[in-house]
Scaffold this motif. Sequence first.
Motif, short mmCIF file in Angstrom:
data_model
loop_
_atom_site.label_atom_id
_atom_site.label_comp_id
_atom_site.label_asym_id
_atom_site.label_seq_id
_atom_site.Cartn_x
_atom_site.Cartn_y
_atom_site.Cartn_z
N ASN A 1 6.15 4.89 2.12
CA ASN A 1 7.18 4.99 1.23
C ASN A 1 7.55 3.83 0.24
O ASN A 1 8.06 3.52 -0.21
N ARG A 2 6.47 2.48 0.71
CA ARG A 2 6.68 1.50 -0.20
C ARG A 2 4.78 0.80 -0.79
O ARG A 2 4.66 -0.22 -0.68
N MET A 3 4.22 1.73 -1.52
CA MET A 3 3.19 1.87 -1.41
C MET A 3 2.83 0.62 -2.59
O MET A 3 1.76 0.11 -2.63
N GLU A 4 4.07 0.25 -2.92
CA GLU A 4 3.57 -0.66 -3.78
C GLU A 4 3.30 -2.20 -2.77
O GLU A 4 2.79 -2.61 -3.90
N ASP A 5 3.84 -1.97 -1.59
CA ASP A 5 3.48 -3.78 -1.46
C ASP A 5 2.21 -3.24 -0.49
O ASP A 5 1.25 -4.68 -1.20
N ARG A 6 1.75 -1.96 0.03
CA ARG A 6 0.46 -2.19 -0.33
C ARG A 6 -0.44 -2.47 -0.85
O ARG A 6 -1.46 -3.39 -0.92
N ILE A 7 -0.23 -1.77 -2.29
CA ILE A 7 -1.28 -2.36 -3.76
C ILE A 7 -1.14 -3.87 -3.27
O ILE A 7 -1.94 -4.35 -3.66
N ALA A 8 0.56 -4.48 -4.11
CA ALA A 8 0.20 -5.81 -4.18
C ALA A 8 -0.69 -6.55 -3.27
O ALA A 8 -0.76 -7.24 -3.62
N GLY A 9 -0.43 -6.16 -2.07
CA GLY A 9 -1.37 -6.98 -1.05
C GLY A 9 -3.13 -6.16 -1.00
O GLY A 9 -3.32 -7.45 -0.49
#
Length: 399
Positions: A280-288
Amino acid sequence: MTGQSRKARILMYSHDTFGLGHLRRCRTIAHSLVEDYRGLQVLIISGATIAGAFDYRARVDFVKIPSVIKLRNGEYTSMDQHIDVKATIRMRQSIILHTAETFQPDIFIIDKEPLGLRGEVEETLRFLKERGTTLILGLREVMDAPHLLDAEWKRNDVMHKIGSLYDNIWVYGPPDFYDPLTGLDVPSSVREKMSFVGFLQRKASVEREEPAEDYLLVTTGGGGDGADLVRDVIAAYQADSTLTHKAVIVLGPYMPAEQRQHFVEQAGNNPHLEMIEFDNRMEDRIAGAKAVVAMGGYNTYCEILSFDKPALVVPRTQPRLEQLIRARRASELGLVSMLSGQEASDSLRFAQAIKDVLKRDPPSASAAGLHLEGLQTISQIVGGYLSEDARSPRFAAQG
């Protein structure tokens, strides 16, 4: 923003039939607005089955309406197969209207579907227009192929109703990327209400930890139509022994359970592949991530730009051509690499494209500006509504 504290209520509608895109877009806008304006309350009406799986900030909440899913052929069916889809739409329509009557919003923002799914929001729009609510239509920068959108809208006289019902139209992209109404006969009553606000920038969590190792992120969005991409990524890794960069594959919550299990078993023998169902925090996945392989839905594209990640897009072409149009335009501008689904099914070709994207420059290397000003622009527009005649219980429509 200074955080104005004047009290106001915003209702948002997100029909959500095929993925997570509409809800995630509404949630992004809602979170940005309550951060900028202390007096705002935002309520999101959503048909997403997993609306409750996301975190919501203080003063942002959601009302869940019965879920309807869109099949690959474009038809709709109820999530509960014991209930006729027409009965489900009637229930949704009633809940939407009752929510509007009770919540009494100052601003109503509709995501993408001008009259709602099968016209379910039209009655609510007319009710709120009578009481002076500001009505906003938010459109993706790409809707669909012009001939398909034109036929769909003409069946229900949508263009005329947009002109008569809505006060403003926000296009979630810059004017030089794509016009969502290109190829349609757009009357001045609609065109003059359109504002191209820019793409919606995403942020990672403040507490995000640096990943232990570089990884390629493969994302299918909601996953309901992501099986082909996952199958082809696994096949590419199997076909090319030199493709050893770790890949994290997010299958998506809407991928059928049997399909998910099949992929987990298939990838189990490859130490370079990691499968997860949902984050539910895809932003973090993409950021990393070092780079991204994706189907190219709106939210994923905004995240690719926001975190300036090299990306390879393999767009789907059913039930809409939206992803294909976006990917072609972004590829023309040098922002992403693109492969068709047919090209990606050639495992060695796909493997080479994956290796190439890991060495690709980020999008910012090809563009002077990525046009990520959408949230700031929306905040300024809403600030204009908030600063209008404070003595009036309703906001006047912005001309």
